[in-house]
Design an enzyme around this catalytic site. Structure first.
Site, PDB file in Angstrom:
ATOM      1  N   THR A 112      13.710 -17.689 -35.051  1.00 37.82           N
ATOM      2  CA  THR A 112      13.039 -18.912 -35.722  1.00 37.82           C
ATOM      3  C   THR A 112      13.054 -18.671 -37.327  1.00 37.82           C
ATOM      4  O   THR A 112      12.907 -17.460 -37.721  1.00 37.82           O
ATOM      5  CB  THR A 112      11.696 -18.879 -35.065  1.00 37.82           C
ATOM      6  OG1 THR A 112      11.936 -19.814 -33.829  1.00 37.82           O
ATOM      7  CG2 THR A 112      10.711 -20.053 -35.904  1.00 37.82           C
TER       8      THR A 112
ATOM      9  N   THR B 128       6.189 -17.544 -36.414  1.00 42.82           N
ATOM     10  CA  THR B 128       7.078 -17.064 -35.599  1.00 42.82           C
ATOM     11  C   THR B 128       6.692 -16.243 -34.132  1.00 42.82           C
ATOM     12  O   THR B 128       5.910 -15.387 -34.430  1.00 42.82           O
ATOM     13  CB  THR B 128       8.449 -16.558 -35.969  1.00 42.82           C
ATOM     14  OG1 THR B 128       9.336 -16.035 -35.013  1.00 42.82           O
ATOM     15  CG2 THR B 128       8.027 -15.257 -36.791  1.00 42.82           C
ATOM     16  N   GLY B 129       7.144 -16.726 -33.194  1.00 42.28           N
ATOM     17  CA  GLY B 129       6.778 -15.846 -31.771  1.00 42.28           C
ATOM     18  C   GLY B 129       6.537 -16.761 -30.661  1.00 42.28           C
ATOM     19  O   GLY B 129       7.341 -17.723 -30.569  1.00 42.28           O
TER      20      GLY B 129
ATOM     21  N   GLY C  50       5.559 -19.453 -28.688  1.00 44.94           N
ATOM     22  CA  GLY C  50       5.024 -20.571 -29.291  1.00 44.94           C
ATOM     23  C   GLY C  50       3.669 -21.143 -28.682  1.00 44.94           C
ATOM     24  O   GLY C  50       2.717 -21.657 -29.545  1.00 44.94           O
TER      25      GLY C  50
ATOM     26  N   ARG D 267      10.401 -28.758 -23.299  1.00 45.55           N
ATOM     27  CA  ARG D 267       9.488 -27.926 -23.870  1.00 45.55           C
ATOM     28  C   ARG D 267       9.589 -27.932 -25.327  1.00 45.55           C
ATOM     29  O   ARG D 267      10.589 -27.778 -26.058  1.00 45.55           O
ATOM     30  CB  ARG D 267       9.621 -26.458 -23.366  1.00 45.55           C
ATOM     31  CG  ARG D 267       8.916 -25.457 -23.961  1.00 45.55           C
ATOM     32  CD  ARG D 267       9.231 -24.672 -25.135  1.00 45.55           C
ATOM     33  NE  ARG D 267       8.385 -23.482 -25.398  1.00 45.55           N
ATOM     34  CZ  ARG D 267       8.465 -22.679 -26.717  1.00 45.55           C
ATOM     35  NH1 ARG D 267       9.501 -23.157 -27.326  1.00 45.55           N
ATOM     36  NH2 ARG D 267       7.751 -21.967 -27.001  1.00 45.55           N
ATOM     37  N   VAL D 268       8.463 -28.118 -25.965  1.00 44.07           N
ATOM     38  CA  VAL D 268       8.244 -28.025 -27.535  1.00 44.07           C
ATOM     39  C   VAL D 268       7.325 -26.747 -27.825  1.00 44.07           C
ATOM     40  O   VAL D 268       6.209 -26.704 -27.072  1.00 44.07           O
ATOM     41  CB  VAL D 268       7.750 -29.400 -27.942  1.00 44.07           C
ATOM     42  CG1 VAL D 268       7.456 -29.125 -29.411  1.00 44.07           C
ATOM     43  CG2 VAL D 268       8.646 -30.528 -27.697  1.00 44.07           C
ATOM     44  N   GLY D 269       7.678 -25.943 -28.785  1.00 44.01           N
ATOM     45  CA  GLY D 269       6.904 -24.848 -29.026  1.00 44.01           C
ATOM     46  C   GLY D 269       6.200 -25.332 -30.420  1.00 44.01           C
ATOM     47  O   GLY D 269       5.895 -26.484 -30.558  1.00 44.01           O
ATOM     48  N   ASP D 270       5.667 -24.161 -30.945  1.00 42.68           N
ATOM     49  CA  ASP D 270       4.691 -24.249 -32.337  1.00 42.68           C
ATOM     50  C   ASP D 270       5.261 -24.784 -33.403  1.00 42.68           C
ATOM     51  O   ASP D 270       4.659 -25.360 -34.353  1.00 42.68           O
ATOM     52  CB  ASP D 270       4.055 -23.011 -32.352  1.00 42.68           C
ATOM     53  CG  ASP D 270       4.880 -21.948 -32.579  1.00 42.68           C
ATOM     54  OD1 ASP D 270       5.930 -21.845 -31.902  1.00 42.68           O
ATOM     55  OD2 ASP D 270       4.879 -21.189 -33.714  1.00 42.68           O
TER      56      ASP D 270
HETATM   57  N1  ASP Z   1       7.817 -19.974 -32.096  1.00 48.03           N
HETATM   58  C1  ASP Z   1       9.178 -20.419 -31.269  1.00 48.03           C
HETATM   59  C2  ASP Z   1       8.767 -21.132 -30.303  1.00 48.03           C
HETATM   60  O1  ASP Z   1       7.949 -20.994 -29.445  1.00 48.03           O
HETATM   61  C3  ASP Z   1      10.074 -19.268 -31.042  1.00 48.03           C
HETATM   62  C4  ASP Z   1      10.103 -18.249 -31.999  1.00 48.03           C
HETATM   63  O2  ASP Z   1       9.445 -18.137 -33.146  1.00 48.03           O
HETATM   64  O3  ASP Z   1      11.145 -17.492 -32.014  1.00 48.03           O
HETATM   65  O4  ASP Z   1       9.595 -22.217 -30.036  1.00 48.03           O
END
Ligand code: ASP
Length: 351
Positions: A217, A267-268, A270, A245-248
């Site tokens: 990300t 990033t991480g 989510g 699915r939707v992340g952060d």
């Molecule tokens: N945070 C992102 C998500 O969960 C993924 C990522 O940071 O690599 O969609």
């Protein structure tokens, strides 16, 4: 994990002490509304399991070159007196164009073998924000997020609706969905599917803890000469994601936040960043509790997120030009431009 977390933290602060952790050096680089204040920029290209042995010299060179190119884009705008908002959009756009990161070209595959992209942008001093989720044909989702902010009364548009909104803006380039994929991302999907099949009997749900389920990300946070902060984040989400699915990343306050004093891009994993309102929490600690940026970012990334079972990292800066880039994974692609003009990129925890 806890042992490596604390050593990661020590290593990070140890290695970056001269440039990142010793905020006192910039304590007098104060906000200046006359347009002559300090500029600063932090960027990330994702946190996750990034092992030195697994990254070839060529890969490393290309990733660092892409980070540098992104810093160039933001620095060019900020250096010429441009806005933090323009800087983060341009910076993230460069990272979206690189196949090295999980955003735009190079986005991960979802469970259907396609790509759904999320992005957001926020301007601190106005609290304006724009976000898109589940976008499938817009080449640069960060541009679409900015357009939602500038040209609609809304904050977030998703899926078909976001695509229809994009239809009304000829300058937003469209691409076939397959354009976002790369052979490396396809291999990641194949591995994730194989792993999931093997695990199905034994446990349920959590294919996301696989080493390459995510990372890549991208995000940027900038401070412009007028002391204004903006943040932006863009992603393909997590490999093999399902059900829309939707992340952060597109969620204001979770993956992206900017206010008058502080900005964050995350990033991480989510789900953990959403549940802990990570980006907002960091800036709230600075605003309401008087924590330093470094303390606030460290506390949330190194303690709160792992305590809940998640992992990842953030990039953050404040209106005085302090920078913080903590992460609790083995690596995070990152780069910074400090108010004193020093610049750098890094990947691993020990640099
Ligand atoms: N945070 C992102 C998500 O969960 C993924 C990522 O940071 O690599 O969609």
């Amino acid at each position: 994990m806890p042992a490596s977390l604390s050593s990661n933290r020590l290593r990070l602060c140890g290695a970056l002490v001269a440039t990142l952790c010793a905020g006192a050096a910039w304590a007098d680089a104060s906000r200046d509304d006359t347009g002559s204040g300090p500029i600063a920029l932090v960027i990330h290209g994702g946190a996750g399991v990034i092992e030195r042995d697994a990254l070839s010299a060529d890969d490393e060179r290309e990733i660092r070159a892409a980070l540098d190119q992104a810093l160039d884009a933001g620095q060019g705008i900020l250096g010429a007196g441009g806005s933090a908002l323009d800087a983060v959009e341009a910076t993230v756009r460069v990272l979206e164009e690189s196949p090295r990161f999980n955003a735009g070209h190079g986005a991960v595959f979802n469970a259907d073998g396609g790509h759904e992209l999320d992005a957001s942008v926020m301007e601190g001093h106005t609290r304006r924000a724009g976000a898109v989720a589940g976008v499938t044909t817009v080449r640069n989702p960060v541009r679409l997020a900015r357009r939602v902010m500038d040209a609609s009364p809304h904050v977030m548009l998703i899926g078909d609706g976001a695509e229809r909104f994009a239809d009304a803006h000829d300058d937003l380039e469209r691409v076939p969905n397959a354009w976002f994929g790369t052979p490396q991302r396809r291999e990641q999907l194949d591995r994730a599917r194989a792993r999931e099949a093997a695990q199905r009997q034994a446990r349920h749900g959590r294919d996301a803890d696989a080493p390459d389920a995510y990372f890549g990300t991208v995000g940027a946070v900038a401070l412009d000469r007028d002391g204004r902060i903006a943040a932006a984040t863009s992603t393909g989400g997590m490999t093999n994601k399902r059900y829309g699915r939707v992340g952060d990343a597109p969620i204001i306050g979770a993956g992206t936040w900017a206010d008058a004093g502080c900005g964050v891009s995350a990033t991480g994993w989510g789900e953990f960043f959403i549940r802990n309102a990570v980006a907002h929490d960091i800036c709230a600690r600075v605003a309401y509790r008087g924590d330093s940026l470094q303390t606030a970012a460290d506390e949330v990334v190194m303690r709160v997120i792992p305590e809940h079972g998640g992992d990842g990292g953030v990039i953050a800066l404040d209106a005085q030009g302090h920078l913080a880039l903590p992460f609790n994974t083995s690596g995070m692609y990152r780069g910074w431009l400090a108010p004193d003009g020093s610049r750098g990129t890094a990947i691993f925890a020990d640099e």
